[in-house]
Scaffold this active site. Structure first.
Site, PDB file in Angstrom:
ATOM      1  N   ASP A   1     -26.300 -22.353  11.997  1.00  0.00           N
ATOM      2  CA  ASP A   1     -26.946 -23.586  11.529  1.00  0.00           C
ATOM      3  C   ASP A   1     -27.536 -23.399  10.127  1.00  0.00           C
ATOM      4  O   ASP A   1     -27.977 -22.303   9.773  1.00  0.00           O
ATOM      5  CB  ASP A   1     -28.054 -23.974  12.535  1.00  0.00           C
TER       6      ASP A   1
ATOM      7  N   HIS B   1     -20.759 -25.025   3.905  1.00  0.00           N
ATOM      8  CA  HIS B   1     -19.800 -24.607   4.942  1.00  0.00           C
ATOM      9  C   HIS B   1     -18.890 -23.496   4.401  1.00  0.00           C
ATOM     10  O   HIS B   1     -18.561 -22.553   5.095  1.00  0.00           O
ATOM     11  CB  HIS B   1     -18.961 -25.799   5.406  1.00  0.00           C
TER      12      HIS B   1
ATOM     13  N   LEU C   1     -12.575  -6.483  19.831  1.00  0.00           N
ATOM     14  CA  LEU C   1     -13.503  -7.617  19.903  1.00  0.00           C
ATOM     15  C   LEU C   1     -12.779  -8.901  20.334  1.00  0.00           C
ATOM     16  O   LEU C   1     -11.708  -9.211  19.821  1.00  0.00           O
ATOM     17  CB  LEU C   1     -14.126  -7.837  18.508  1.00  0.00           C
TER      18      LEU C   1
HETATM   19  C1  FPP Z   1     -24.139 -26.228  11.002  1.00  0.00           C
HETATM   20  O1  FPP Z   1     -24.727 -26.416   9.741  1.00  0.00           O
HETATM   21  C2  FPP Z   1     -22.776 -25.742  10.881  1.00  0.00           C
HETATM   22  C3  FPP Z   1     -21.672 -26.373  11.357  1.00  0.00           C
HETATM   23  C4  FPP Z   1     -21.723 -27.691  12.032  1.00  0.00           C
HETATM   24  C5  FPP Z   1     -20.331 -25.828  11.201  1.00  0.00           C
HETATM   25  C6  FPP Z   1     -20.218 -24.349  11.149  1.00  0.00           C
HETATM   26  C7  FPP Z   1     -19.007 -24.037  10.379  1.00  0.00           C
HETATM   27  C8  FPP Z   1     -18.806 -22.980   9.558  1.00  0.00           C
HETATM   28  C9  FPP Z   1     -19.705 -21.853   9.420  1.00  0.00           C
HETATM   29  C10 FPP Z   1     -17.591 -22.937   8.734  1.00  0.00           C
HETATM   30  C11 FPP Z   1     -16.273 -23.160   9.371  1.00  0.00           C
HETATM   31  C12 FPP Z   1     -16.001 -22.334  10.578  1.00  0.00           C
HETATM   32  C13 FPP Z   1     -14.973 -21.495  10.767  1.00  0.00           C
HETATM   33  C14 FPP Z   1     -14.822 -20.843  12.080  1.00  0.00           C
HETATM   34  C15 FPP Z   1     -14.009 -21.161   9.725  1.00  0.00           C
HETATM   35  P1  FPP Z   1     -25.208 -27.875   9.345  1.00  0.00           P
HETATM   36  O2  FPP Z   1     -24.128 -28.520   8.571  1.00  0.00           O
HETATM   37  O3  FPP Z   1     -25.645 -28.633  10.557  1.00  0.00           O
HETATM   38  O4  FPP Z   1     -26.445 -27.548   8.438  1.00  0.00           O
HETATM   39  P2  FPP Z   1     -27.784 -28.414   8.275  1.00  0.00           P
HETATM   40  O5  FPP Z   1     -28.463 -28.434   9.611  1.00  0.00           O
HETATM   41  O6  FPP Z   1     -28.560 -27.670   7.250  1.00  0.00           O
HETATM   42  O7  FPP Z   1     -27.370 -29.789   7.817  1.00  0.00           O
END
Ligand code: FPP
Length: 260
Positions: A33, A50, A144
């Site tokens: 997050d 991201h 893993l």
């Molecule tokens: C939450 O941060 C994150 C996500 C909803 C997506 C997680 C994805 C990645 C790390 C990249 C893509 C994944 C792979 C497996 C290649 P948020 O956007 O909710 O952050 P915020 O709470 O600060 O808005």
């Protein structure tokens, strides 16, 4: 304390953090997050967060593989993430495809098995194909287990499991009186995986957000302040250290109290 096959950098952290290598959790799950906030604080679009998040993931997968974690599950896209703007969903899907394209050979060489938890059928076809091919290529690997929670929701997982159980009961394959916790777990996406001993959530938020609702029954939740793109190998090892300090009682009582 066994210190095998770990890069020098991590070895120093492990030594200074005093991690017990005999008590590395077998299953670590992560709610990644804070990508959006990380980007906003730098005056960048959320999607850059991201992108940076993918880099963080690379390091964490490598570290888990090297210290002997057996299962790593990451919350990559939830059933609720469809509520995001179409443009952000599109970027997340292409990042996933790009990640698989770039990393697959190296993950395979490191004996990593890629798995998916979630309903793949609602994802764009090209993403489905890339993910299925990655799972297929790595299915016999014994290192893993890298599990991508994709279009995953804990409630949706339970509902699909209940529907399958009902079907099996109706088809006479299962007797209702034989349904117990262990049996029910066979119907979950995570069938065959041990429950995560620890769930890490970055960015300081203290929620499960529909992640592994069944499997988290006795997981230790470790909340870290860093946003996901800042979470690195050192952060992971510190989280493992914090986990090792917890006393897990599973509803029982402390050993010493048994004698009182
Ligand atoms: C939450 O941060 C994150 C996500 C909803 C997506 C997680 C994805 C990645 C790390 C990249 C893509 C994944 C792979 C497996 C290649 P948020 O956007 O909710 O952050 P915020 O709470 O600060 O808005």
């Amino acid at each position: 304390m066994k210190l095998v096959n770990i890069w020098q950098k991590n070895m120093n952290i492990i030594k200074s953090a005093n991690i017990d290598m005999d008590k590395i959790p077998q299953h670590i799950a992560i709610i990644m997050d804070g990508n959006g906030r990380w980007a906003r604080e730098r005056g960048m679009p959320r999607t850059m967060g991201h992108r940076a998040g993918v880099e963080a993931l690379r390091g964490v997968v490598k570290c888990c593989s090297e210290i002997g974690v057996k299962y790593l599950t990451v919350y990559a896209f939830s059933t609720e993430n469809w509520k995001r703007p179409q443009s952000e969903i599109g970027i997340l899907m292409s990042l996933l495809k790009e990640y698989i394209k770039k990393e697959l050979d190296e993950l395979h060489a490191k004996n990593v098995q890629i798995r998916v938890f979630g309903n793949l059928s609602q994802l764009p076809e090209d993403v489905q194909k890339a993910v299925i091919a990655a799972c297929e290529k790595t299915k016999n690997n014994t290192g893993l287990n890298f599990c991508l929670a994709l279009n995953y929701g804990g409630r949706a997982e339970l509902i699909q499991a209940v529907k399958k159980v009902i079907q099996d009961v109706q088809n006479g394959l299962v007797q209702p009186e034989n349904i117990n916790e262990r049996f029910f777990e066979n119907y979950l996406y995570t069938s065959g995986c041990p429950d995560p001993e620890m769930i890490i959530r970055t960015s300081g938020e203290m929620r499960l957000s529909n992640f592994l609702l069944w499997q988290a029954a006795y997981s230790e939740i470790i909340i870290v302040k860093e946003y996901w793109p800042d979470f690195n190998e050192k952060s992971l090892l510190e989280a493992i250290w914090a986990f090792q300090q917890r006393e897990r009682r599973f509803g029982g009582i402390k050993k010493v109290e048994e004698e009182i």
